[in-house]
Scaffold this active site. Structure first.
Site, PDB file in Angstrom:
ATOM      1  N   SER A 265       0.861  -1.194   0.000  1.00 51.71           N
ATOM      2  CA  SER A 265       0.000   0.000   0.000  1.00 51.71           C
ATOM      3  C   SER A 265       0.888   1.232   0.000  1.00 51.71           C
ATOM      4  O   SER A 265       2.059   1.164   0.406  1.00 51.71           O
ATOM      5  CB  SER A 265      -0.852  -0.001   1.275  1.00 51.71           C
TER       6      SER A 265
ATOM      7  N   TYR B  22      -1.898  -1.537  10.362  1.00 47.41           N
ATOM      8  CA  TYR B  22      -2.036  -1.705   8.904  1.00 47.41           C
ATOM      9  C   TYR B  22      -0.805  -1.140   8.191  1.00 47.41           C
ATOM     10  O   TYR B  22      -0.189  -1.796   7.349  1.00 47.41           O
ATOM     11  CB  TYR B  22      -3.309  -1.001   8.404  1.00 47.41           C
TER      12      TYR B  22
HETATM   13  N1  LIG Z   1      -8.543  -0.153  -1.593  1.00 48.89           N
HETATM   14  C1  LIG Z   1      -7.518   0.542  -1.219  1.00 48.89           C
HETATM   15  O1  LIG Z   1      -7.583   1.776  -1.100  1.00 48.89           O
HETATM   16  C2  LIG Z   1      -6.194  -0.135  -0.967  1.00 48.89           C
HETATM   17  C3  LIG Z   1      -5.051   0.684  -0.910  1.00 48.89           C
HETATM   18  C4  LIG Z   1      -3.823   0.079  -0.683  1.00 48.89           C
HETATM   19  C5  LIG Z   1      -3.729  -1.292  -0.535  1.00 48.89           C
HETATM   20  N2  LIG Z   1      -4.848  -2.068  -0.590  1.00 48.89           N
HETATM   21  C6  LIG Z   1      -4.688  -3.509  -0.417  1.00 48.89           C
HETATM   22  O2  LIG Z   1      -5.260  -4.180  -1.523  1.00 48.89           O
HETATM   23  C7  LIG Z   1      -5.593  -5.504  -1.147  1.00 48.89           C
HETATM   24  C8  LIG Z   1      -6.982  -5.819  -1.649  1.00 48.89           C
HETATM   25  O3  LIG Z   1      -7.915  -5.019  -0.959  1.00 48.89           O
HETATM   26  P1  LIG Z   1      -9.131  -4.321  -1.719  1.00 48.89           P
HETATM   27  O4  LIG Z   1      -8.879  -2.883  -1.732  1.00 48.89           O
HETATM   28  O5  LIG Z   1      -9.414  -5.009  -2.982  1.00 48.89           O
HETATM   29  O6  LIG Z   1     -10.290  -4.547  -0.642  1.00 48.89           O
HETATM   30  P2  LIG Z   1     -11.557  -5.505  -0.634  1.00 48.89           P
HETATM   31  O7  LIG Z   1     -12.457  -5.181  -1.765  1.00 48.89           O
HETATM   32  O8  LIG Z   1     -12.100  -5.393   0.757  1.00 48.89           O
HETATM   33  O9  LIG Z   1     -10.953  -6.963  -0.865  1.00 48.89           O
HETATM   34  C9  LIG Z   1     -10.254  -7.642   0.152  1.00 48.89           C
HETATM   35  C10 LIG Z   1     -10.108  -9.102  -0.240  1.00 48.89           C
HETATM   36  O10 LIG Z   1      -9.370  -9.768   0.796  1.00 48.89           O
HETATM   37  C11 LIG Z   1     -10.094 -10.915   1.198  1.00 48.89           C
HETATM   38  N3  LIG Z   1      -9.903 -11.187   2.622  1.00 48.89           N
HETATM   39  C12 LIG Z   1     -10.018 -10.320   3.655  1.00 48.89           C
HETATM   40  N4  LIG Z   1      -9.860 -10.967   4.823  1.00 48.89           N
HETATM   41  C13 LIG Z   1      -9.628 -12.276   4.505  1.00 48.89           C
HETATM   42  C14 LIG Z   1      -9.407 -13.430   5.290  1.00 48.89           C
HETATM   43  N5  LIG Z   1      -9.412 -13.420   6.629  1.00 48.89           N
HETATM   44  N6  LIG Z   1      -9.222 -14.605   4.643  1.00 48.89           N
HETATM   45  C15 LIG Z   1      -9.238 -14.662   3.283  1.00 48.89           C
HETATM   46  N7  LIG Z   1      -9.438 -13.597   2.502  1.00 48.89           N
HETATM   47  C16 LIG Z   1      -9.656 -12.418   3.119  1.00 48.89           C
HETATM   48  C17 LIG Z   1     -11.567 -10.586   0.934  1.00 48.89           C
HETATM   49  O11 LIG Z   1     -12.304 -11.784   0.694  1.00 48.89           O
HETATM   50  P3  LIG Z   1     -13.414 -12.389   1.665  1.00 48.89           P
HETATM   51  O12 LIG Z   1     -14.043 -11.270   2.423  1.00 48.89           O
HETATM   52  O13 LIG Z   1     -14.344 -13.095   0.729  1.00 48.89           O
HETATM   53  O14 LIG Z   1     -12.671 -13.343   2.521  1.00 48.89           O
HETATM   54  C18 LIG Z   1     -11.450  -9.799  -0.363  1.00 48.89           C
HETATM   55  O15 LIG Z   1     -11.449 -10.661  -1.462  1.00 48.89           O
HETATM   56  C19 LIG Z   1      -5.449  -5.572   0.378  1.00 48.89           C
HETATM   57  O16 LIG Z   1      -4.241  -6.207   0.710  1.00 48.89           O
HETATM   58  C20 LIG Z   1      -5.400  -4.104   0.793  1.00 48.89           C
HETATM   59  O17 LIG Z   1      -4.689  -3.915   1.982  1.00 48.89           O
HETATM   60  C21 LIG Z   1      -6.074  -1.516  -0.812  1.00 48.89           C
END
Ligand SMILES: NC(=O)c1ccc[n+]([C@@H]2O[C@H](COP(=O)([O-])OP(=O)(O)OC[C@H]3O[C@@H](n4cnc5c(N)ncnc54)[C@H](OP(=O)(O)O)[C@@H]3O)[C@@H](O)[C@H]2O)c1
Length: 260
Positions: free
Chosen positions: A143, A156
Protein backbone atom coordinates in the site's frame (compact mmCIF):
# COMPACT_ATOMS: atom_id res chain seq x y z
CA UNK A 1 5.93 -9.08 -22.24
CA UNK A 2 4.93 -11.48 -19.46
CA UNK A 3 2.88 -14.39 -20.80
CA UNK A 4 -0.04 -15.77 -18.78
CA UNK A 5 -1.44 -18.25 -21.29
CA UNK A 6 -2.07 -21.69 -19.72
CA UNK A 7 -0.24 -20.67 -16.53
CA UNK A 8 -1.81 -21.46 -13.14
CA UNK A 9 -2.31 -18.30 -11.07
CA UNK A 10 -3.36 -18.40 -7.42
CA UNK A 11 -5.04 -15.19 -6.28
CA UNK A 12 -5.91 -14.60 -2.62
CA UNK A 13 -8.65 -12.06 -1.99
CA UNK A 14 -10.18 -12.96 -5.36
CA UNK A 15 -13.75 -12.36 -4.18
CA UNK A 16 -13.58 -8.57 -4.27
CA UNK A 17 -11.75 -5.41 -5.29
CA UNK A 18 -8.21 -5.67 -6.63
CA UNK A 19 -7.99 -9.46 -6.29
CA UNK A 20 -11.10 -9.93 -8.40
CA UNK A 21 -9.73 -7.61 -11.09
CA UNK A 22 -6.39 -9.45 -11.08
CA UNK A 23 -8.30 -12.71 -11.57
CA UNK A 24 -10.33 -11.24 -14.45
CA UNK A 25 -7.28 -9.73 -16.18
CA UNK A 26 -5.26 -12.91 -15.93
CA UNK A 27 -8.20 -15.01 -17.13
CA UNK A 28 -8.58 -12.67 -20.11
CA UNK A 29 -4.88 -13.25 -20.84
CA UNK A 30 -5.38 -17.03 -20.86
CA UNK A 31 -4.35 -18.02 -17.33
CA UNK A 32 -6.02 -20.76 -15.29
CA UNK A 33 -7.02 -19.70 -11.82
CA UNK A 34 -7.09 -20.78 -8.21
CA UNK A 35 -9.39 -18.34 -6.45
CA UNK A 36 -8.99 -18.00 -2.67
CA UNK A 37 -11.15 -16.06 -0.17
CA UNK A 38 -13.82 -16.68 2.50
CA UNK A 39 -16.89 -15.80 0.40
CA UNK A 40 -17.75 -19.13 -1.21
CA UNK A 41 -20.78 -17.94 -3.21
CA UNK A 42 -18.87 -14.99 -4.66
CA UNK A 43 -15.95 -17.21 -5.68
CA UNK A 44 -18.32 -19.73 -7.28
CA UNK A 45 -20.06 -17.08 -9.35
CA UNK A 46 -16.73 -15.50 -10.34
CA UNK A 47 -15.49 -18.90 -11.53
CA UNK A 48 -18.67 -19.28 -13.61
CA UNK A 49 -18.31 -15.81 -15.12
CA UNK A 50 -14.65 -16.45 -16.02
CA UNK A 51 -15.61 -19.78 -17.61
CA UNK A 52 -18.37 -18.11 -19.60
CA UNK A 53 -16.35 -15.03 -20.64
CA UNK A 54 -12.94 -16.53 -21.32
CA UNK A 55 -13.35 -20.31 -21.11
CA UNK A 56 -11.18 -20.20 -17.98
CA UNK A 57 -10.49 -23.34 -15.99
CA UNK A 58 -10.57 -22.37 -12.33
CA UNK A 59 -10.84 -23.92 -8.92
CA UNK A 60 -11.91 -22.21 -5.73
CA UNK A 61 -10.48 -22.60 -2.25
CA UNK A 62 -12.64 -21.20 0.52
CA UNK A 63 -10.32 -20.23 3.32
CA UNK A 64 -10.09 -17.77 6.19
CA UNK A 65 -6.45 -16.72 5.97
CA UNK A 66 -6.50 -15.37 9.52
CA UNK A 67 -6.51 -18.96 10.79
CA UNK A 68 -3.03 -20.15 11.81
CA UNK A 69 -2.96 -23.19 9.47
CA UNK A 70 -4.70 -21.54 6.53
CA UNK A 71 -1.69 -21.18 4.23
CA UNK A 72 -0.62 -24.79 4.83
CA UNK A 73 -4.17 -25.93 4.07
CA UNK A 74 -4.31 -23.91 0.84
CA UNK A 75 -0.97 -25.39 -0.21
CA UNK A 76 -2.13 -28.94 0.63
CA UNK A 77 -5.36 -28.47 -1.36
CA UNK A 78 -3.41 -27.24 -4.37
CA UNK A 79 -0.91 -30.12 -4.12
CA UNK A 80 -3.81 -32.61 -3.98
CA UNK A 81 -4.97 -31.40 -7.38
CA UNK A 82 -1.51 -31.98 -8.86
CA UNK A 83 -1.37 -28.36 -10.02
CA UNK A 84 1.89 -26.40 -9.91
CA UNK A 85 1.35 -22.71 -9.29
CA UNK A 86 3.20 -20.43 -11.75
CA UNK A 87 1.90 -17.11 -10.45
CA UNK A 88 1.05 -16.24 -6.86
CA UNK A 89 -0.84 -13.03 -6.11
CA UNK A 90 -1.02 -12.30 -2.39
CA UNK A 91 -3.80 -9.76 -2.46
CA UNK A 92 -6.02 -10.62 0.54
CA UNK A 93 -5.77 -8.00 3.23
CA UNK A 94 -7.67 -5.50 5.33
CA UNK A 95 -7.16 -2.60 7.71
CA UNK A 96 -8.48 -1.45 11.06
CA UNK A 97 -8.66 2.22 11.84
CA UNK A 98 -8.57 4.01 15.18
CA UNK A 99 -6.53 5.28 18.12
CA UNK A 100 -4.44 2.15 18.74
CA UNK A 101 -5.49 1.29 22.32
CA UNK A 102 -9.18 1.62 21.39
CA UNK A 103 -8.97 -0.77 18.43
CA UNK A 104 -9.93 -4.41 18.76
CA UNK A 105 -6.81 -6.39 19.61
CA UNK A 106 -8.17 -9.62 18.13
CA UNK A 107 -8.97 -7.86 14.84
CA UNK A 108 -5.42 -6.43 14.79
CA UNK A 109 -4.04 -9.92 15.32
CA UNK A 110 -6.20 -11.26 12.49
CA UNK A 111 -4.86 -8.46 10.29
CA UNK A 112 -1.29 -9.51 11.05
CA UNK A 113 -2.24 -13.11 10.24
CA UNK A 114 -3.70 -12.19 6.85
CA UNK A 115 -1.51 -9.24 5.77
CA UNK A 116 1.79 -10.71 6.98
CA UNK A 117 1.70 -14.36 8.11
CA UNK A 118 -0.40 -15.88 5.33
CA UNK A 119 1.42 -13.83 2.68
CA UNK A 120 4.83 -14.88 3.99
CA UNK A 121 3.86 -18.52 4.36
CA UNK A 122 2.23 -18.81 0.92
CA UNK A 123 5.34 -17.26 -0.61
CA UNK A 124 7.53 -19.74 1.25
CA UNK A 125 5.38 -22.73 0.30
CA UNK A 126 4.93 -21.99 -3.42
CA UNK A 127 8.43 -20.69 -4.12
CA UNK A 128 10.33 -24.02 -4.16
CA UNK A 129 8.42 -25.30 -7.23
CA UNK A 130 9.12 -22.01 -8.98
CA UNK A 131 12.81 -22.21 -8.12
CA UNK A 132 12.92 -25.79 -9.43
CA UNK A 133 11.32 -24.65 -12.70
CA UNK A 134 13.47 -21.49 -12.79
CA UNK A 135 10.29 -19.57 -13.52
CA UNK A 136 7.56 -17.92 -11.50
CA UNK A 137 5.88 -14.67 -10.53
CA UNK A 138 4.94 -13.48 -7.05
CA UNK A 139 2.95 -10.26 -6.70
CA UNK A 140 2.40 -8.96 -3.18
CA UNK A 141 -0.05 -6.16 -2.51
CA UNK A 142 1.29 -3.58 -0.05
CA UNK A 143 0.00 0.00 0.00
CA UNK A 144 0.99 3.64 -0.21
CA UNK A 145 0.64 3.34 3.58
CA UNK A 146 3.88 1.32 3.51
CA UNK A 147 5.80 4.53 2.81
CA UNK A 148 4.33 6.90 5.38
CA UNK A 149 3.55 6.68 9.11
CA UNK A 150 -0.24 7.01 9.10
CA UNK A 151 -1.59 7.69 12.57
CA UNK A 152 -4.66 5.70 13.66
CA UNK A 153 -3.62 3.11 11.11
CA UNK A 154 -0.54 1.81 12.91
CA UNK A 155 -0.85 -1.95 12.50
CA UNK A 156 -2.04 -1.70 8.90
CA UNK A 157 0.68 0.78 7.90
CA UNK A 158 3.34 -1.33 9.62
CA UNK A 159 2.01 -4.55 8.06
CA UNK A 160 2.29 -3.04 4.61
CA UNK A 161 5.80 -1.71 5.33
CA UNK A 162 6.68 -5.35 6.06
CA UNK A 163 5.17 -6.49 2.75
CA UNK A 164 7.09 -3.82 0.87
CA UNK A 165 10.49 -4.60 2.36
CA UNK A 166 9.91 -8.38 2.25
CA UNK A 167 9.03 -8.25 -1.45
CA UNK A 168 11.83 -5.87 -2.44
CA UNK A 169 14.40 -8.05 -0.70
CA UNK A 170 13.10 -11.19 -2.43
CA UNK A 171 13.18 -9.41 -5.81
CA UNK A 172 16.94 -9.04 -5.36
CA UNK A 173 17.42 -12.44 -3.77
CA UNK A 174 15.74 -14.33 -6.64
CA UNK A 175 16.44 -12.07 -9.63
CA UNK A 176 18.94 -14.53 -11.12
CA UNK A 177 16.74 -17.57 -10.49
CA UNK A 178 13.97 -16.80 -12.97
CA UNK A 179 11.51 -15.60 -10.32
CA UNK A 180 9.89 -12.20 -10.66
CA UNK A 181 8.68 -10.41 -7.54
CA UNK A 182 6.56 -7.27 -7.62
CA UNK A 183 5.30 -5.19 -4.73
CA UNK A 184 2.13 -3.27 -5.63
CA UNK A 185 1.48 -0.11 -3.60
CA UNK A 186 -1.93 1.38 -4.34
CA UNK A 187 -3.19 4.63 -2.85
CA UNK A 188 -6.88 4.99 -2.00
CA UNK A 189 -8.77 2.76 -4.42
CA UNK A 190 -12.47 2.23 -4.99
CA UNK A 191 -13.02 -1.21 -3.44
CA UNK A 192 -14.69 -2.50 -0.26
CA UNK A 193 -11.53 -1.73 1.70
CA UNK A 194 -12.72 1.50 3.37
CA UNK A 195 -16.18 0.14 4.18
CA UNK A 196 -14.58 -2.88 5.86
CA UNK A 197 -12.10 -0.66 7.74
CA UNK A 198 -14.97 1.65 8.81
CA UNK A 199 -13.00 4.71 7.79
CA UNK A 200 -13.03 7.51 5.26
CA UNK A 201 -10.47 7.28 2.46
CA UNK A 202 -7.33 9.36 2.97
CA UNK A 203 -7.77 10.80 -0.54
CA UNK A 204 -10.87 12.46 -1.91
CA UNK A 205 -10.63 10.82 -5.33
CA UNK A 206 -10.49 7.06 -5.32
CA UNK A 207 -8.51 5.30 -8.04
CA UNK A 208 -10.27 2.77 -10.25
CA UNK A 209 -9.23 -0.77 -9.29
CA UNK A 210 -9.00 -1.65 -12.99
CA UNK A 211 -6.44 1.12 -13.52
CA UNK A 212 -4.50 0.03 -10.44
CA UNK A 213 -4.25 -3.54 -11.72
CA UNK A 214 -3.29 -2.28 -15.20
CA UNK A 215 -0.47 -0.24 -13.63
CA UNK A 216 0.63 -3.30 -11.68
CA UNK A 217 0.73 -5.48 -14.79
CA UNK A 218 2.65 -2.79 -16.71
CA UNK A 219 5.20 -2.69 -13.87
CA UNK A 220 5.44 -6.48 -14.03
CA UNK A 221 6.26 -6.25 -17.72
CA UNK A 222 9.09 -3.84 -16.85
CA UNK A 223 10.27 -6.15 -14.05
CA UNK A 224 10.01 -3.34 -11.47
CA UNK A 225 10.62 -4.14 -7.81
CA UNK A 226 7.61 -2.08 -6.74
CA UNK A 227 4.99 0.18 -8.23
CA UNK A 228 3.02 3.00 -6.64
CA UNK A 229 -0.43 2.95 -8.25
CA UNK A 230 -3.15 5.55 -8.63
CA UNK A 231 -2.79 9.21 -9.63
CA UNK A 232 0.69 10.69 -10.24
CA UNK A 233 0.76 12.50 -6.89
CA UNK A 234 0.80 9.13 -5.10
CA UNK A 235 4.32 8.66 -6.50
CA UNK A 236 5.38 12.03 -5.06
CA UNK A 237 3.75 11.15 -1.75
CA UNK A 238 5.66 7.87 -1.65
CA UNK A 239 8.97 9.69 -2.11
CA UNK A 240 8.40 12.36 0.58
CA UNK A 241 10.29 10.27 3.11
CA UNK A 242 13.46 10.74 1.07
CA UNK A 243 13.38 14.51 1.51
CA UNK A 244 11.66 15.11 4.86
CA UNK A 245 12.52 13.90 8.33
CA UNK A 246 10.26 11.10 9.58
CA UNK A 247 8.91 13.36 12.36
CA UNK A 248 8.02 16.10 9.92
CA UNK A 249 6.41 13.59 7.58
CA UNK A 250 4.34 12.17 10.46
CA UNK A 251 3.15 15.72 11.31
CA UNK A 252 2.10 16.36 7.70
CA UNK A 253 0.20 13.08 7.53
CA UNK A 254 -1.48 13.83 10.87
CA UNK A 255 -2.62 17.26 9.64
CA UNK A 256 -3.89 15.74 6.40
CA UNK A 257 -5.85 12.94 8.07
CA UNK A 258 -7.26 15.34 10.73
CA UNK A 259 -8.71 17.51 7.95
CA UNK A 260 -10.62 14.46 6.76
N1 LIG B 1 -8.54 -0.15 -1.59
C1 LIG B 1 -7.52 0.54 -1.22
O1 LIG B 1 -7.58 1.78 -1.10
C2 LIG B 1 -6.19 -0.14 -0.97
C3 LIG B 1 -5.05 0.68 -0.91
C4 LIG B 1 -3.82 0.08 -0.68
C5 LIG B 1 -3.73 -1.29 -0.53
N2 LIG B 1 -4.85 -2.07 -0.59
C6 LIG B 1 -4.69 -3.51 -0.42
O2 LIG B 1 -5.26 -4.18 -1.52
C7 LIG B 1 -5.59 -5.50 -1.15
C8 LIG B 1 -6.98 -5.82 -1.65
O3 LIG B 1 -7.92 -5.02 -0.96
P1 LIG B 1 -9.13 -4.32 -1.72
O4 LIG B 1 -8.88 -2.88 -1.73
O5 LIG B 1 -9.41 -5.01 -2.98
O6 LIG B 1 -10.29 -4.55 -0.64
P2 LIG B 1 -11.56 -5.50 -0.63
O7 LIG B 1 -12.46 -5.18 -1.77
O8 LIG B 1 -12.10 -5.39 0.76
O9 LIG B 1 -10.95 -6.96 -0.87
C9 LIG B 1 -10.25 -7.64 0.15
C10 LIG B 1 -10.11 -9.10 -0.24
O10 LIG B 1 -9.37 -9.77 0.80
C11 LIG B 1 -10.09 -10.92 1.20
N3 LIG B 1 -9.90 -11.19 2.62
C12 LIG B 1 -10.02 -10.32 3.65
N4 LIG B 1 -9.86 -10.97 4.82
C13 LIG B 1 -9.63 -12.28 4.50
C14 LIG B 1 -9.41 -13.43 5.29
N5 LIG B 1 -9.41 -13.42 6.63
N6 LIG B 1 -9.22 -14.61 4.64
C15 LIG B 1 -9.24 -14.66 3.28
N7 LIG B 1 -9.44 -13.60 2.50
C16 LIG B 1 -9.66 -12.42 3.12
C17 LIG B 1 -11.57 -10.59 0.93
O11 LIG B 1 -12.30 -11.78 0.69
P3 LIG B 1 -13.41 -12.39 1.67
O12 LIG B 1 -14.04 -11.27 2.42
O13 LIG B 1 -14.34 -13.09 0.73
O14 LIG B 1 -12.67 -13.34 2.52
C18 LIG B 1 -11.45 -9.80 -0.36
O15 LIG B 1 -11.45 -10.66 -1.46
C19 LIG B 1 -5.45 -5.57 0.38
O16 LIG B 1 -4.24 -6.21 0.71
C20 LIG B 1 -5.40 -4.10 0.79
O17 LIG B 1 -4.69 -3.91 1.98
C21 LIG B 1 -6.07 -1.52 -0.81
Amino acid sequence: MVQFKDKWALVTGASSGLGKIFAEKLAAAGAKLILVARSEDVLKSLALVLKHEYGTQSIIIVKDLSNPNAAQEVFAEVKNTGITVDILINDAGFGTYGHFHTTDLHRNEQMIMVNIKALTELTHLFLPDMVAKKSGIIINIASLAAFVPIQNFAVYSASKAYVRLFTEILWHEYKNEGIQFLCVCPGSTDTNFFRNAKMKPSQSILASPVKVVDQALQALNKNKTYVVCGPYYNKIYAQLGRFLTRNFLARIIRAKTKRR
